[in-house]
Design a protein around this motif. Structure first.
Motif, PDB file in Angstrom:
ATOM      1  N   ILE A  71       0.848  -1.193   0.000  1.00 60.12           N
ATOM      2  CA  ILE A  71       0.000   0.000   0.000  1.00 60.12           C
ATOM      3  C   ILE A  71       0.883   1.242   0.000  1.00 60.12           C
ATOM      4  CG2 ILE A  71      -1.766   1.275   1.328  1.00 60.12           C
ATOM      5  CD1 ILE A  71      -2.840  -1.372   0.294  1.00 60.12           C
ATOM      6  N   LEU A  72       0.492   2.232  -0.753  1.00 63.57           N
ATOM      7  CA  LEU A  72       1.188   3.520  -0.759  1.00 63.57           C
ATOM      8  C   LEU A  72       1.205   4.069   0.671  1.00 63.57           C
ATOM      9  CD1 LEU A  72       2.250   5.924  -2.581  1.00 63.57           C
ATOM     10  CD2 LEU A  72      -0.072   6.806  -2.457  1.00 63.57           C
ATOM     11  N   GLN A  73       2.386   4.412   1.141  1.00 61.69           N
ATOM     12  CA  GLN A  73       2.497   4.848   2.547  1.00 61.69           C
ATOM     13  C   GLN A  73       1.569   6.002   2.893  1.00 61.69           C
ATOM     14  OE1 GLN A  73       6.522   5.583   3.874  1.00 61.69           O
ATOM     15  NE2 GLN A  73       7.005   3.397   3.798  1.00 61.69           N
ATOM     16  N   GLU A  74       1.479   6.961   2.000  1.00 59.73           N
ATOM     17  CA  GLU A  74       0.611   8.125   2.256  1.00 59.73           C
ATOM     18  C   GLU A  74      -0.841   7.709   2.500  1.00 59.73           C
ATOM     19  OE1 GLU A  74       1.304   9.991  -1.491  1.00 59.73           O
ATOM     20  OE2 GLU A  74       2.680  11.473  -0.647  1.00 59.73           O
ATOM     21  N   PHE A  75      -1.233   6.561   1.949  1.00 53.86           N
ATOM     22  CA  PHE A  75      -2.631   6.125   2.073  1.00 53.86           C
ATOM     23  C   PHE A  75      -2.849   5.265   3.317  1.00 53.86           C
ATOM     24  CE2 PHE A  75      -3.744   6.352  -2.783  1.00 53.86           C
ATOM     25  CZ  PHE A  75      -3.687   7.741  -2.707  1.00 53.86           C
ATOM     26  N   GLY A  76      -1.770   4.716   3.882  1.00 50.18           N
ATOM     27  CA  GLY A  76      -1.928   3.903   5.089  1.00 50.18           C
ATOM     28  C   GLY A  76      -1.180   2.600   4.982  1.00 50.18           C
ATOM     29  N   THR A  77      -1.673   1.593   5.688  1.00 52.68           N
ATOM     30  CA  THR A  77      -0.973   0.311   5.778  1.00 52.68           C
ATOM     31  C   THR A  77      -1.859  -0.804   5.230  1.00 52.68           C
ATOM     32  OG1 THR A  77      -1.955  -0.154   7.917  1.00 52.68           O
ATOM     33  CG2 THR A  77       0.134   1.055   7.924  1.00 52.68           C
ATOM     34  N   MET A  78      -1.271  -1.998   5.126  1.00 54.05           N
ATOM     35  CA  MET A  78      -2.051  -3.154   4.701  1.00 54.05           C
ATOM     36  C   MET A  78      -3.151  -3.459   5.727  1.00 54.05           C
ATOM     37  SD  MET A  78      -2.415  -5.040   2.072  1.00 54.05           S
ATOM     38  CE  MET A  78      -0.963  -5.115   1.034  1.00 54.05           C
ATOM     39  N   GLU A  79      -2.872  -3.198   7.002  1.00 57.33           N
ATOM     40  CA  GLU A  79      -3.918  -3.393   8.033  1.00 57.33           C
ATOM     41  C   GLU A  79      -5.089  -2.435   7.777  1.00 57.33           C
ATOM     42  OE1 GLU A  79      -0.470  -3.234   9.134  1.00 57.33           O
ATOM     43  OE2 GLU A  79      -0.722  -5.393   8.812  1.00 57.33           O
ATOM     44  N   ASP A  80      -4.771  -1.206   7.410  1.00 58.86           N
ATOM     45  CA  ASP A  80      -5.851  -0.247   7.102  1.00 58.86           C
ATOM     46  C   ASP A  80      -6.689  -0.769   5.932  1.00 58.86           C
ATOM     47  OD1 ASP A  80      -4.818   1.442   9.003  1.00 58.86           O
ATOM     48  OD2 ASP A  80      -3.728   2.698   7.553  1.00 58.86           O
ATOM     49  N   PHE A  81      -5.990  -1.375   4.954  1.00 61.23           N
ATOM     50  CA  PHE A  81      -6.727  -1.908   3.809  1.00 61.23           C
ATOM     51  C   PHE A  81      -7.648  -3.042   4.244  1.00 61.23           C
ATOM     52  CE2 PHE A  81      -7.318  -5.097   0.550  1.00 61.23           C
ATOM     53  CZ  PHE A  81      -7.978  -4.346  -0.406  1.00 61.23           C
ATOM     54  N   GLU A  82      -7.092  -3.944   5.061  1.00 60.40           N
ATOM     55  CA  GLU A  82      -7.900  -5.091   5.494  1.00 60.40           C
ATOM     56  C   GLU A  82      -9.107  -4.650   6.309  1.00 60.40           C
ATOM     57  OE1 GLU A  82      -4.680  -7.354   7.115  1.00 60.40           O
ATOM     58  OE2 GLU A  82      -4.114  -8.048   5.100  1.00 60.40           O
ATOM     59  N   GLU A  83      -8.892  -3.630   7.117  1.00 61.37           N
ATOM     60  CA  GLU A  83     -10.018  -3.118   7.900  1.00 61.37           C
ATOM     61  C   GLU A  83     -11.088  -2.523   6.977  1.00 61.37           C
ATOM     62  OE1 GLU A  83      -9.188   0.190  10.515  1.00 61.37           O
ATOM     63  OE2 GLU A  83     -11.172   0.030  11.426  1.00 61.37           O
ATOM     64  N   LEU A  84     -10.638  -1.767   5.998  1.00 68.54           N
ATOM     65  CA  LEU A  84     -11.576  -1.175   5.041  1.00 68.54           C
ATOM     66  C   LEU A  84     -12.378  -2.271   4.342  1.00 68.54           C
ATOM     67  CD1 LEU A  84     -12.740   1.081   3.205  1.00 68.54           C
ATOM     68  CD2 LEU A  84     -10.680   0.876   1.788  1.00 68.54           C
ATOM     69  N   LEU A  85     -11.668  -3.275   3.850  1.00 68.39           N
ATOM     70  CA  LEU A  85     -12.342  -4.341   3.106  1.00 68.39           C
ATOM     71  C   LEU A  85     -13.363  -5.065   3.990  1.00 68.39           C
ATOM     72  CD1 LEU A  85     -12.537  -5.948   0.461  1.00 68.39           C
ATOM     73  CD2 LEU A  85     -10.685  -7.413   1.283  1.00 68.39           C
ATOM     74  N   SER A  86     -12.971  -5.372   5.219  1.00 62.62           N
ATOM     75  CA  SER A  86     -13.910  -6.140   6.028  1.00 62.62           C
ATOM     76  C   SER A  86     -15.114  -5.280   6.436  1.00 62.62           C
ATOM     77  CB  SER A  86     -13.197  -6.813   7.209  1.00 62.62           C
ATOM     78  OG  SER A  86     -13.236  -5.978   8.327  1.00 62.62           O
ATOM     79  N   LYS A  87     -14.885  -3.998   6.684  1.00 64.99           N
ATOM     80  CA  LYS A  87     -16.032  -3.124   7.030  1.00 64.99           C
ATOM     81  C   LYS A  87     -16.955  -2.904   5.828  1.00 64.99           C
ATOM     82  CE  LYS A  87     -14.580  -1.088  11.252  1.00 64.99           C
ATOM     83  NZ  LYS A  87     -13.896  -0.003  11.959  1.00 64.99           N
ATOM     84  N   LEU A  88     -16.368  -2.842   4.654  1.00 66.20           N
ATOM     85  CA  LEU A  88     -17.215  -2.704   3.455  1.00 66.20           C
ATOM     86  C   LEU A  88     -18.068  -3.947   3.300  1.00 66.20           C
ATOM     87  CD1 LEU A  88     -14.801  -1.136   0.781  1.00 66.20           C
ATOM     88  CD2 LEU A  88     -16.823  -0.068   1.787  1.00 66.20           C
ATOM     89  N   HIS A  89     -17.444  -5.099   3.435  1.00 69.26           N
ATOM     90  CA  HIS A  89     -18.197  -6.339   3.273  1.00 69.26           C
ATOM     91  C   HIS A  89     -19.305  -6.445   4.325  1.00 69.26           C
ATOM     92  CE1 HIS A  89     -15.006  -8.522   0.597  1.00 69.26           C
ATOM     93  NE2 HIS A  89     -15.755  -7.656  -0.071  1.00 69.26           N
ATOM     94  N   LYS A  90     -19.003  -6.016   5.545  1.00 67.73           N
ATOM     95  CA  LYS A  90     -20.048  -6.024   6.593  1.00 67.73           C
ATOM     96  C   LYS A  90     -21.217  -5.122   6.205  1.00 67.73           C
ATOM     97  CE  LYS A  90     -17.660  -7.397  10.742  1.00 67.73           C
ATOM     98  NZ  LYS A  90     -16.342  -6.764  10.999  1.00 67.73           N
ATOM     99  N   ALA A  91     -20.886  -4.041   5.505  1.00 71.50           N
ATOM    100  CA  ALA A  91     -21.937  -3.106   5.085  1.00 71.50           C
ATOM    101  C   ALA A  91     -22.616  -3.558   3.788  1.00 71.50           C
ATOM    102  CB  ALA A  91     -21.344  -1.717   4.916  1.00 71.50           C
ATOM    103  N   GLY A  92     -22.209  -4.713   3.289  1.00 69.28           N
ATOM    104  CA  GLY A  92     -22.831  -5.216   2.062  1.00 69.28           C
ATOM    105  C   GLY A  92     -22.320  -4.541   0.799  1.00 69.28           C
ATOM    106  N   ILE A  93     -21.117  -3.995   0.870  1.00 67.76           N
ATOM    107  CA  ILE A  93     -20.537  -3.306  -0.296  1.00 67.76           C
ATOM    108  C   ILE A  93     -19.329  -4.107  -0.806  1.00 67.76           C
ATOM    109  CG2 ILE A  93     -19.407  -1.183  -1.081  1.00 67.76           C
ATOM    110  CD1 ILE A  93     -20.986   0.307   1.122  1.00 67.76           C
ATOM    111  N   LYS A  94     -19.284  -4.325  -2.095  1.00 62.95           N
ATOM    112  CA  LYS A  94     -18.145  -5.045  -2.676  1.00 62.95           C
ATOM    113  C   LYS A  94     -17.051  -4.054  -3.075  1.00 62.95           C
ATOM    114  CE  LYS A  94     -20.848  -8.907  -4.098  1.00 62.95           C
ATOM    115  NZ  LYS A  94     -20.538 -10.244  -3.602  1.00 62.95           N
ATOM    116  N   LEU A  95     -15.838  -4.588  -3.255  1.00 70.91           N
ATOM    117  CA  LEU A  95     -14.708  -3.710  -3.574  1.00 70.91           C
ATOM    118  C   LEU A  95     -13.964  -4.207  -4.806  1.00 70.91           C
ATOM    119  CD1 LEU A  95     -12.857  -1.324  -2.674  1.00 70.91           C
ATOM    120  CD2 LEU A  95     -11.445  -3.034  -1.555  1.00 70.91           C
ATOM    121  N   ILE A  96     -13.817  -3.348  -5.789  1.00 72.94           N
ATOM    122  CA  ILE A  96     -12.946  -3.686  -6.911  1.00 72.94           C
ATOM    123  C   ILE A  96     -11.752  -2.733  -6.937  1.00 72.94           C
ATOM    124  CG2 ILE A  96     -14.871  -4.712  -8.198  1.00 72.94           C
ATOM    125  CD1 ILE A  96     -14.624  -2.413 -10.192  1.00 72.94           C
ATOM    126  N   MET A  97     -10.611  -3.301  -7.343  1.00 78.16           N
ATOM    127  CA  MET A  97      -9.350  -2.561  -7.301  1.00 78.16           C
ATOM    128  C   MET A  97      -8.915  -2.222  -8.720  1.00 78.16           C
ATOM    129  SD  MET A  97      -8.099  -2.854  -4.031  1.00 78.16           S
ATOM    130  CE  MET A  97      -6.333  -3.136  -4.027  1.00 78.16           C
TER     131      MET A  97
END
Ligand code: TEU
Ligand code: CA
Length: 562
Positions: A71-97
């Motif tokens: 992950i680009l450092q300015e955007f955060g960490t891989m943990e931040d990404f994983e948290e985002l993905l799991s919260k999106l999925h909990k909210a019923g939202i899919k993620l494409i990269m």
């Protein structure tokens, strides 16, 4: 009709750098996206597409990737990404990269290796050539970002190909090893749980053997030529995509959308056809390229509604039952849709709603680009120096040398079509810097944020935001919006855009006024009305008004069940 989640969903595109900054460095970040999930949920979108968030020197804001699995450092960490993905999925939202594999960064370890010597095992990961007989560039191709598509590298005295900036060397897809590295990397992201990819300039990955120069007739003011015939949807494009499908995509319930420039609906059927095993849908460019003059996007000229109809009608009818359309008017590369296709001054709200009505009732999957849902507009910075996009800055350098445009002419072109129009920070509220950051934003905010912002839009029941919300609710209830067959009426009209949608017994009529004037609508005789039930409109309409001879107000939009 074959039902699919990616056909019925609505995609929201996020440009992370400009979405929401949580640590005051002036740059949007992954935590900022996580923080705004409730907002996105309220809007009703079901899929998010993220522009690149990978490690990158940011020559082209992340489209130059130096590590595909970091992950680009300015955007955060891989943990931040994983948290985002799991919260999106909990909210019923899919993620494409975003998948950017036509090129990498010149700082990617593959390229550092590749340029180190002609014998490097990574040499064949990129496209190297010796100079031509006169000691110049190997061919006459112009890059997308001005200047030659070739760069000399001192270490070995050879040139490498870069269709975009010189910090974006093209990867060599002829090399099977490279292809398999890419497939493994894609698989790695799928295993993390992502739901698909938007594939950057995916129809440029196959180049014609020998890389011939474009014909003399194509040479322009800069002595270079558009070599598209040798790299747009080149000979092995479909073969590569089918291989990628076999090796990776077929193993997941993935959504894919290919960014494909210079394609026809016939190409569209090849890329997205059900039995082709390539992609789900593509972004075509014909409609967003309307109104370009002698120097393309930099020299805009007026466009006509009949031209838009002709393009969209062709894509709607030729893909019906055969492929699938993606529906968009703007993204991070395009001007704001209300500025280009509507009216960003007097009828900003009306035209924003009208354009939304249009996109969300066509057959296909609609995309909302961040800020579109509150009717954000182009930014009209007064000087070129306020812009950050390398496409604009390179063009500026070019005109200083060639004199093909004056600085003032270029600025006018940038006001209409510059990519930074879409990249100014998201306008959250009327506070300093539109509530985007507590620091200094990486790119200036649009001065109209005091009036156009999310907080305002949420309060105002009549806002563009609440209209989008209604459209998205309707789309969840009525399959006719996504799947219904489109049929154009009043083909020659330069102000009204009228069509029907049909799905089995269900029939809808969509009336759109694309002009800033009152226009008389006369019901075409072939249009039978079994009933006339108003589903949605952007002005107050008397529900008893019979459709016969009706006055449509500026940018009025109505949907009827008939
Ligand atoms: O865009 C490719 C493309 O064909 C154009 O939209 C181009 O960016 C520009 O508008 C030409 O005038 C994709 C990405 O969306 C873009 O942001 C990247 O800069 C580009 O590829 C290179 O990766
Ligand atoms: Ca930040």
């Amino acid at each position: 009709m074959e039902r699919k989640w990616w056909k019925e969903g609505v995609v929201y595109q996020i440009y992370p750098r400009s979405f929401y900054d949580t640590n005051g460095d002036g740059i949007g970040d992954l935590k900022g996206i996580t923080a705004k999930i409730p907002y996105l949920k309220e809007l009703g979108i079901t899929i998010i597409w993220l522009n690149p968030i990978y490690a990158s020197p940011n020559d082209d804001n992340g489209y130059d990737i130096s590590n595909y699995q970091a992950i680009l450092q300015e955007f955060g960490t891989m943990e931040d990404f994983e948290e985002l993905l799991s919260k999106l999925h909990k909210a019923g939202i899919k993620l494409i990269m975003d998948l950017v594999v036509n090129h990498s960064s010149d700082e990617h370890p593959w390229f550092l290796e590749s340029k180190s010597s002609e014998d490097s095992p990574y040499r064949e990961y990129y496209i190297w050539k010796k100079s031509n007989q006169d000691g110049g560039e190997p061919n006459n191709w112009r890059s997308f970002f001005s200047g030659s598509a070739w760069q000399l590298d001192e270490t070995t005295g050879e040139y490498y190909l870069h269709l975009f900036s010189k910090k974006q060397p093209d990867l060599n897809w002829e090399n099977e090893k490279l292809r398999h590295e890419i497939y493994q990397m894609m698989q790695w992201w799928f295993e993390k749980g992502i739901d698909g990819f938007r594939m950057d300039v995916i129809n440029l990955i196959s180049k014609v053997e020998g890389l011939p120069s474009a014909g003399k007739d194509k040479v322009g003011f800069d002595g270079l030529a558009w070599g598209g015939e040798y790299f747009v949807t080149g000979p092995r494009t479909h073969e590569y995509l089918q291989e990628m499908h076999r090796e990776v995509l077929s193993k997941y319930d993935a959504m894919t959308v290919g960014e494909t420039c210079d394609v026809t609906p016939e190409d569209g059927v090849l890329f997205t056809g059900k039995d082709r095993d390539e992609l789900n849908m593509i972004f075509q460019f014909e409609h967003v390229n309307l109104g370009q003059g002698k120097e393309g996007k930099w020299t805009p000229k007026p466009w006509k509604l009949t031209e838009l109809k002709e393009i969209m009608d062709k894509w709607q009818t030729k893909l019906h039952g055969k492929g699938w359309n993606s529906l968009y008017f703007n993204n991070h590369d395009q001007p704001r849709q209300v500025s280009k296709f509507g009216d960003d001054k007097v009828y900003r709200k009306e035209s924003a709603k009208m354009l939304a009505t249009y996109l969300h009732t066509l057959e296909g999957t609609p995309y909302i680009y961040q800020g579109e849902e509150i009717g954000m507009t182009n930014v009209y910075f007064e000087e070129l120096k306020h812009y950050k996009d390398l496409e604009i800055l390179n063009k500026w350098e070019e005109i200083k040398q060639t004199g093909s445009l004056t600085e003032k002419e270029l600025l006018e072109g940038v006001h209409v079509n510059g990519r930074d129009n879409a990249r100014t920070p998201m306008q959250w509220n009327a506070n300093r810097h539109a509530g985007f950051t507590t620091g200094e934003p990486w790119l200036g905010v649009n001065p109209n944020y005091a009036v156009i912002n999310v907080e305002e839009a949420l309060k105002d029941k009549d806002s563009v935001f609440h209209y989008y919300k209604k459209l998205l609710e309707l789309r969840k209830k009525h399959l006719i919006m996504a799947y219904g067959q489109y049929e154009l009426l009043l083909k020659e009209d330069e102000q009204l855009y009228v069509y029907t949608k049909t799905l089995e017994e269900e029939r809808w009529l969509v009336l759109l006024n694309f002009s800033n004037q009152k226009v008389l609508f006369e019901r075409p005789r072939q249009l039978q009305l079994m009933r006339q039930e108003l589903i949605l409109s952007n002005y107050k309409v008397d529900e008893k008004e019979v459709l016969e001879k009706n006055i449509l107000k500026p940018y009025e939009a109505r949907i009827y069940r008939i």
